[in-house]
Scaffold this active site. Sequence first.
Site, PDB file in Angstrom:
ATOM      1  N   GLU A 218       0.886  -1.172   0.000  1.00 31.31           N
ATOM      2  CA  GLU A 218       0.000   0.000   0.000  1.00 31.31           C
ATOM      3  C   GLU A 218       0.921   1.217   0.000  1.00 31.31           C
ATOM      4  OE1 GLU A 218      -3.381   0.091   0.009  1.00 31.31           O
ATOM      5  OE2 GLU A 218      -3.710  -2.056   0.140  1.00 31.31           O
ATOM      6  N   CYS A 252      -2.180   9.679   2.405  1.00 33.61           N
ATOM      7  CA  CYS A 252      -1.698   9.062   1.165  1.00 33.61           C
ATOM      8  C   CYS A 252      -2.590   9.363  -0.023  1.00 33.61           C
ATOM      9  CB  CYS A 252      -1.568   7.554   1.351  1.00 33.61           C
ATOM     10  SG  CYS A 252      -3.103   6.798   1.913  1.00 33.61           S
TER      11      CYS A 252
HETATM   12  P1  NAD Z   1       8.171   4.784   5.191  1.00 37.25           P
HETATM   13  O1  NAD Z   1       8.199   3.943   3.976  1.00 37.25           O
HETATM   14  O2  NAD Z   1       9.310   5.655   5.507  1.00 37.25           O
HETATM   15  O3  NAD Z   1       7.930   3.891   6.496  1.00 37.25           O
HETATM   16  C1  NAD Z   1       6.880   2.980   6.626  1.00 37.25           C
HETATM   17  C2  NAD Z   1       7.298   1.859   7.544  1.00 37.25           C
HETATM   18  O4  NAD Z   1       8.389   1.150   6.971  1.00 37.25           O
HETATM   19  C3  NAD Z   1       7.762   2.301   8.924  1.00 37.25           C
HETATM   20  O5  NAD Z   1       7.247   1.401   9.885  1.00 37.25           O
HETATM   21  C4  NAD Z   1       9.275   2.197   8.828  1.00 37.25           C
HETATM   22  O6  NAD Z   1       9.916   1.970  10.059  1.00 37.25           O
HETATM   23  C5  NAD Z   1       9.424   0.984   7.933  1.00 37.25           C
HETATM   24  N1  NAD Z   1      10.710   0.926   7.237  1.00 37.25           N
HETATM   25  C6  NAD Z   1      11.575   1.922   6.964  1.00 37.25           C
HETATM   26  N2  NAD Z   1      12.635   1.455   6.281  1.00 37.25           N
HETATM   27  C7  NAD Z   1      12.438   0.131   6.113  1.00 37.25           C
HETATM   28  C8  NAD Z   1      13.161  -0.910   5.464  1.00 37.25           C
HETATM   29  N3  NAD Z   1      14.311  -0.670   4.835  1.00 37.25           N
HETATM   30  N4  NAD Z   1      12.633  -2.137   5.477  1.00 37.25           N
HETATM   31  C9  NAD Z   1      11.452  -2.398   6.072  1.00 37.25           C
HETATM   32  N5  NAD Z   1      10.722  -1.462   6.706  1.00 37.25           N
HETATM   33  C10 NAD Z   1      11.210  -0.212   6.721  1.00 37.25           C
HETATM   34  O7  NAD Z   1       6.820   5.590   4.990  1.00 37.25           O
HETATM   35  P2  NAD Z   1       6.248   6.729   5.879  1.00 37.25           P
HETATM   36  O8  NAD Z   1       7.083   7.948   5.752  1.00 37.25           O
HETATM   37  O9  NAD Z   1       5.958   6.196   7.255  1.00 37.25           O
HETATM   38  O10 NAD Z   1       4.832   6.971   5.144  1.00 37.25           O
HETATM   39  C11 NAD Z   1       4.667   7.869   4.104  1.00 37.25           C
HETATM   40  C12 NAD Z   1       4.414   7.183   2.792  1.00 37.25           C
HETATM   41  O11 NAD Z   1       3.454   6.151   2.946  1.00 37.25           O
HETATM   42  C13 NAD Z   1       3.830   8.109   1.747  1.00 37.25           C
HETATM   43  O12 NAD Z   1       4.408   7.836   0.504  1.00 37.25           O
HETATM   44  C14 NAD Z   1       2.362   7.733   1.719  1.00 37.25           C
HETATM   45  O13 NAD Z   1       1.692   8.034   0.515  1.00 37.25           O
HETATM   46  C15 NAD Z   1       2.428   6.282   1.975  1.00 37.25           C
HETATM   47  N6  NAD Z   1       1.165   5.799   2.540  1.00 37.25           N
HETATM   48  C16 NAD Z   1       0.415   4.957   1.806  1.00 37.25           C
HETATM   49  C17 NAD Z   1      -0.800   4.535   2.305  1.00 37.25           C
HETATM   50  C18 NAD Z   1      -1.683   3.593   1.545  1.00 37.25           C
HETATM   51  O14 NAD Z   1      -2.609   3.084   2.162  1.00 37.25           O
HETATM   52  N7  NAD Z   1      -1.437   3.316   0.295  1.00 37.25           N
HETATM   53  C19 NAD Z   1      -1.224   4.979   3.560  1.00 37.25           C
HETATM   54  C20 NAD Z   1      -0.408   5.838   4.269  1.00 37.25           C
HETATM   55  C21 NAD Z   1       0.795   6.236   3.768  1.00 37.25           C
END
Ligand code: NAD
Length: 473
Positions: A218, A252
Amino acid sequence: MDGSIATSLDHLQTVFDRQKQAFSFATVPSLKERKAMLKRLETLFAGHKDELVAAIAKDFGSRSPMETLSAEVAMSVINARSIRKNLDDWGRKRRVWNHSSIPGKTYVRYEPKGVVGVIAPWNYPFQLAAIPLTTALAAGNSVMLKPSEITPYTADFMKEMFAKEFEETQVAVLTGGTEVGEAFSSLPFDHLFYTGSTQVGRLVAMAAAKNLTPVTLELGGKSPTILLDDADIEKSAQTIAMGKFYNAGQTCVAPDYLLVPQGKGDAYASAILEAVGNFYPDIAGNEDYSAIVSDRHYVRMTDMIDEAAKSGAQVRQAEADGQKMSAGRKVPPTVILNPSADSKVMQEEIFGPVLPIIEVGSTDEAIAHVTARDHPLALYAYSRDEKAAEAVLDRTTSGGACINGTLMHVSVDDIPFGGVGKSGYGAYHGERGFREFSHERSVLVMPKWLPPKLLTPPYTNFFKNMVNKQIGK
Ligand code: NAD
């Protein structure tokens, strides 16, 4: 940042091993037991609404209580309730008509996959953890959840809340940042559900591929809003402003930018700022206008605005007390008229309260703009003529869409929610979520009357006729 304690990698492995050992297809909870568990979850979520409002406000510095109640608590309760009410229907084995020439009755069983991993982001730190967790449990799985390190109070709260309600072998919350995230996504889960950025999503999918773990991604992206020539400017501006400035744009599916007919940019900018004035008469001290989640994200936002202004784009902001705003880490609702295509606001997902407005010569040009870019998570089309708005959908793709509104399609639990292309794959919410976390096991029951030799060598006329019929001879 006051962080929750990062889980040690040894502990992560231990919890995974325990969940794996405890999971057995022979002891999957019945649908009745799962419905009782869903009822407990509804009560749990609703019963902790005040603590959730407080924890998320602490994480954000300031988060609208109504936004937390609606987008985090209510959505999670509605999801659990809807699954509970439909579980007997969704979870029962489904008879499928056997159209083949192979004799026997056919059906599909919906079974759990086993141990499911859920990685959640910070922007709706409860809902985006609770809904996948609830749905995975409803499908009979056990769940390991890794919340975002950017919202540690909510992460710690969830850890405590779920630990009181569930055995660690059924639900476990593992806190930590990138290092824990990397180790987490490398575990050989039976399904991995990830919400977050496209960039990290790619890393998660690669880590899961090593274990052949199926993944739901997602992700994010730039969700466009196309305003047709006949759209009602004032009315559209209200729902666009709601979608953009809800949670200060940290959504998002927030409308990332507008594509408006040539010559109407200024009217849209004014109408949006007028709507903002009505929503938030005083922005800095208004509890309905949320803060930016961290200093790093705040600086990214102000840098984006400065860059657009320096490059000559017209930047218009809602009036607000600058000092109070920056002290509270709040960015005023901002519209940017016709920024250059290479500016950050047009290159990156904005994820904050900044709305570029681009004038285009025609609907064709708007559609060409959208189709030349990555498939977005959401697309919004506005017109007085529903058919004309739908014609925009006919010529584009996106994860989901809303006509004459923004955001609200995600709150309807009955329709699937997910991305397409770079905005992700797989989907959830409601029945689609239940299917995502279930293994569809196909079953053929061979008829008792069928003598085995009819299907085995040396091939009989029965077998030859069957094959000829299949080929169409
Ligand atoms: P992010 O990708 O930085 O982090 C998300 C999660 O991934 C966190 O729990 C983080 O600790 C973990 N993470 C970070 N690095 C990782 C790695 N190398 N391996 C595994 N896990 C890792 O995202 P964010 O900044 O928390 O969220 C913002 C983004 O999420 C935006 O692009 C937004 O559009 C998207 N988003 C999408 C949805 C959806 O439902 N499609 C919903 C909310 C946010």
